[in-house]
Design an enzyme around this catalytic site. Sequence first.
Site, PDB file in Angstrom:
ATOM      1  N   LYS A 144       0.834  -1.208   0.000  1.00  0.00           N
ATOM      2  CA  LYS A 144       0.000   0.000   0.000  1.00  0.00           C
ATOM      3  C   LYS A 144       0.869   1.259   0.000  1.00  0.00           C
ATOM      4  O   LYS A 144       1.847   1.341   0.753  1.00  0.00           O
ATOM      5  CB  LYS A 144      -0.884   0.027   1.253  1.00  0.00           C
ATOM      6  N   GLU A 200      -1.929   0.532  -8.723  1.00  0.00           N
ATOM      7  CA  GLU A 200      -3.377   0.361  -8.590  1.00  0.00           C
ATOM      8  C   GLU A 200      -4.020   1.645  -8.072  1.00  0.00           C
ATOM      9  O   GLU A 200      -3.592   2.192  -7.056  1.00  0.00           O
ATOM     10  CB  GLU A 200      -3.609  -0.801  -7.610  1.00  0.00           C
ATOM     11  N   LYS A 249     -13.306  -6.994  -7.230  1.00  0.00           N
ATOM     12  CA  LYS A 249     -13.610  -7.531  -5.911  1.00  0.00           C
ATOM     13  C   LYS A 249     -14.989  -8.160  -6.028  1.00  0.00           C
ATOM     14  O   LYS A 249     -16.017  -7.528  -5.740  1.00  0.00           O
ATOM     15  CB  LYS A 249     -13.550  -6.413  -4.878  1.00  0.00           C
TER      16      LYS A 249
END
Length: 322
Positions: A144, A200, A249
């Site tokens: 992240k 991303e 997702k």
Amino acid sequence: MNYFVDFRLYSRPFIQPLQTYHGVWKTREGIIIRLTDTTGKIGWGEIAPLPWFGSESLSEAWLFCQGLKGLITVEQVKLIPDSLPSCQFGFESALEGIKLGHKQTQKTIKKGGVYYSYLLPTGEKVLQEWGKVLEKGGTTFKWKIGVKNIIEEMRIFEKLIEVLPQRIKLRLDANGGLNLEEAKLWLKLADESGIVEFVEQPLSPLKFDFMLKLSQEYTTPLALDESVSNLIQLEQCYQQGWRGIVIIKAAIAGFPTRLRQLVQNYSLDIVFSSVFETSIARNYILGLTEELVKGDRAMGLGVDHWFKDDEADFLSNLWKNF
Ligand SMILES: O=C(O)CCC(=O)c1ccccc1C(=O)O
Ligand SMILES: [Mg+2]
């Protein structure tokens, strides 16, 4: 035909909170549903909402389940509104489970040839912990960014890529937390490093046009995630010209039947990604992977090392509860 509906709440704490640009997340809560037809056949489903990503909340999903008063028909499942995408996924996948038999309840289903991407801890911790994650056997890691100061994050990134084995590819996930300048700096660094598979969701979904532009200016590909959190948004991004990678997702995206149609009609370059669902939803998603994913991109499903409890124990306790 009516199906009997049974459902249970679950709660699973993470070993360490997940830190993203959206904040800190400590516990995965969701709902396991069991559908039984009039002949006694059973189908399991899972509702694992992610409200900060645009899905319904757990309480909205819970109220929907309660409102059924123990019964649902196929027509009712088809009519679950788009405002409840995790419920659409949970109920439609459970219905499919009934059609396919008991296979889905097995603890692990060996699926041939699916590569995993493993989620690394956020921030400096990654430097101590990547080795443990490597033991899981993945080909790809995800880290992240957009959580702390960019200078500090870039310094950690450079240390990390110095020590990672050559064969490992790295995904950088900003969760929409960068501004345009920061996104350009990261993409430049990613290009130079030669190790980054994709960046991303660098920018907020509101800045779609800029992401489209960035995707043409750098070698490192971009992947959309928050921008395509449900199938309606996914369709919109495609219509607006996105032909790059999209993260799916599935557990919060909506009806799997609609997902299949979109992916096949538009030949989308997809990466399935976890929302920390249990193996009830994950096994179903692995099935979707086999069906819909061409090529050898790793799936963002390597997250079991994030949980405190053992999944097998957790599930066997849950079965006792039904
Ligand atoms: O996609 C992956 O590789 C792991 C899953 C992941 O990163 C994630 C998990 C839960 C909520 C949001 C995200 C995300 O992609 O931002
Ligand atoms: Mg993401």
